[in-house]
Design a protein around this motif. Sequence first.
Motif, PDB file in Angstrom:
ATOM      1  N   VAL A   1       0.824  -1.212   0.000  1.00 41.21           N
ATOM      2  CA  VAL A   1       0.000   0.000   0.000  1.00 41.21           C
ATOM      3  C   VAL A   1       0.861   1.267   0.000  1.00 41.21           C
ATOM      4  O   VAL A   1       0.370   2.351  -0.332  1.00 41.21           O
ATOM      5  CB  VAL A   1      -0.955   0.021   1.216  1.00 41.21           C
ATOM      6  N   GLU A   2       2.146   1.134   0.368  1.00 39.53           N
ATOM      7  CA  GLU A   2       3.033   2.299   0.424  1.00 39.53           C
ATOM      8  C   GLU A   2       3.941   2.402  -0.798  1.00 39.53           C
ATOM      9  O   GLU A   2       4.691   3.364  -0.941  1.00 39.53           O
ATOM     10  CB  GLU A   2       3.895   2.239   1.690  1.00 39.53           C
ATOM     11  N   ARG A   3       3.865   1.409  -1.674  1.00 33.22           N
ATOM     12  CA  ARG A   3       4.795   1.360  -2.800  1.00 33.22           C
ATOM     13  C   ARG A   3       4.593   2.526  -3.762  1.00 33.22           C
ATOM     14  O   ARG A   3       5.561   3.098  -4.274  1.00 33.22           O
ATOM     15  CB  ARG A   3       4.624   0.028  -3.525  1.00 33.22           C
ATOM     16  N   ALA A   4       3.364   2.906  -4.000  1.00 31.04           N
ATOM     17  CA  ALA A   4       3.101   4.016  -4.922  1.00 31.04           C
ATOM     18  C   ALA A   4       3.650   5.325  -4.373  1.00 31.04           C
ATOM     19  O   ALA A   4       4.202   6.149  -5.125  1.00 31.04           O
ATOM     20  CB  ALA A   4       1.597   4.148  -5.176  1.00 31.04           C
ATOM     21  N   ALA A   5       3.538   5.523  -3.063  1.00 29.33           N
ATOM     22  CA  ALA A   5       4.060   6.746  -2.449  1.00 29.33           C
ATOM     23  C   ALA A   5       5.586   6.785  -2.546  1.00 29.33           C
ATOM     24  O   ALA A   5       6.174   7.839  -2.823  1.00 29.33           O
ATOM     25  CB  ALA A   5       3.619   6.828  -0.991  1.00 29.33           C
ATOM     26  N   MET A   6       6.249   5.646  -2.324  1.00 22.99           N
ATOM     27  CA  MET A   6       7.698   5.581  -2.454  1.00 22.99           C
ATOM     28  C   MET A   6       8.125   5.871  -3.892  1.00 22.99           C
ATOM     29  O   MET A   6       9.067   6.629  -4.147  1.00 22.99           O
ATOM     30  CB  MET A   6       8.209   4.207  -2.014  1.00 22.99           C
TER      31      MET A   6
END
Length: 230
Positions: free
Chosen positions: A116-121
């Motif tokens: 769920v945090e991959r796009a933000a990274m």
Amino acid sequence: MAELHKIIASVKDALGTGARNNSHPADTVAAVPVSPSALRTELASAFARELEEVGGRFLGILSPAEVTNRIVSLAGELGAKTVALGQGVASDMDAIGEALERADFRIVRTLPVADVERAAMRSRVADADLGIAEADFAIASTGTLAVVSNANRPGSLTLLPPASLVVVQIDHVMPNLAVVLAEMGPAGVAANRLTLITGPSRTADIEKRIVLGVHGPKSLHVIVMWPRDD
């Protein structure tokens, strides 16, 4: 670096001797001993020539200490404000990141994150002015870099920032792609995501003109690192 110049000179002398001996019968030609260091330097020199031919910029064969200083100076030359970097294969990327922070550059460190945090990274990496990664191999015959992506070194590092800097160890400079694939082995090739980078991103889709940076970095800079104990 004076020692490197001696090595390069010895390679040229050896090659010249070999060429002169070609006019003699095969059984009278004496083998010319070439040191492993000279062979590696010759491969690195061939890689540098091919890299420049495809629009990349070769920054030299440097010691670990010189690599850190050169990276900091390059970030300044490019006018970068934010630098994204991942973990190295053999290089100390933490030390490089600390040196960049001391020079007042903002750092984006790529770390394993939840789905769920991959796009933000990925978005933070894309917003960086310079991406720094270490290649697993360099290919001398084509000036190509081979980079295996993983959670600590995502492919976005070499694909999204407008400028890309790649470090490769000199003993990882290989003659051609076949040798790289042999080094990785069938299992390694099957299990990993391998990116092959030959020069900056370019396309001719727009009015048949070559345009840089449409689908990736507009500039590619490469450093070959010479190990401490060599």
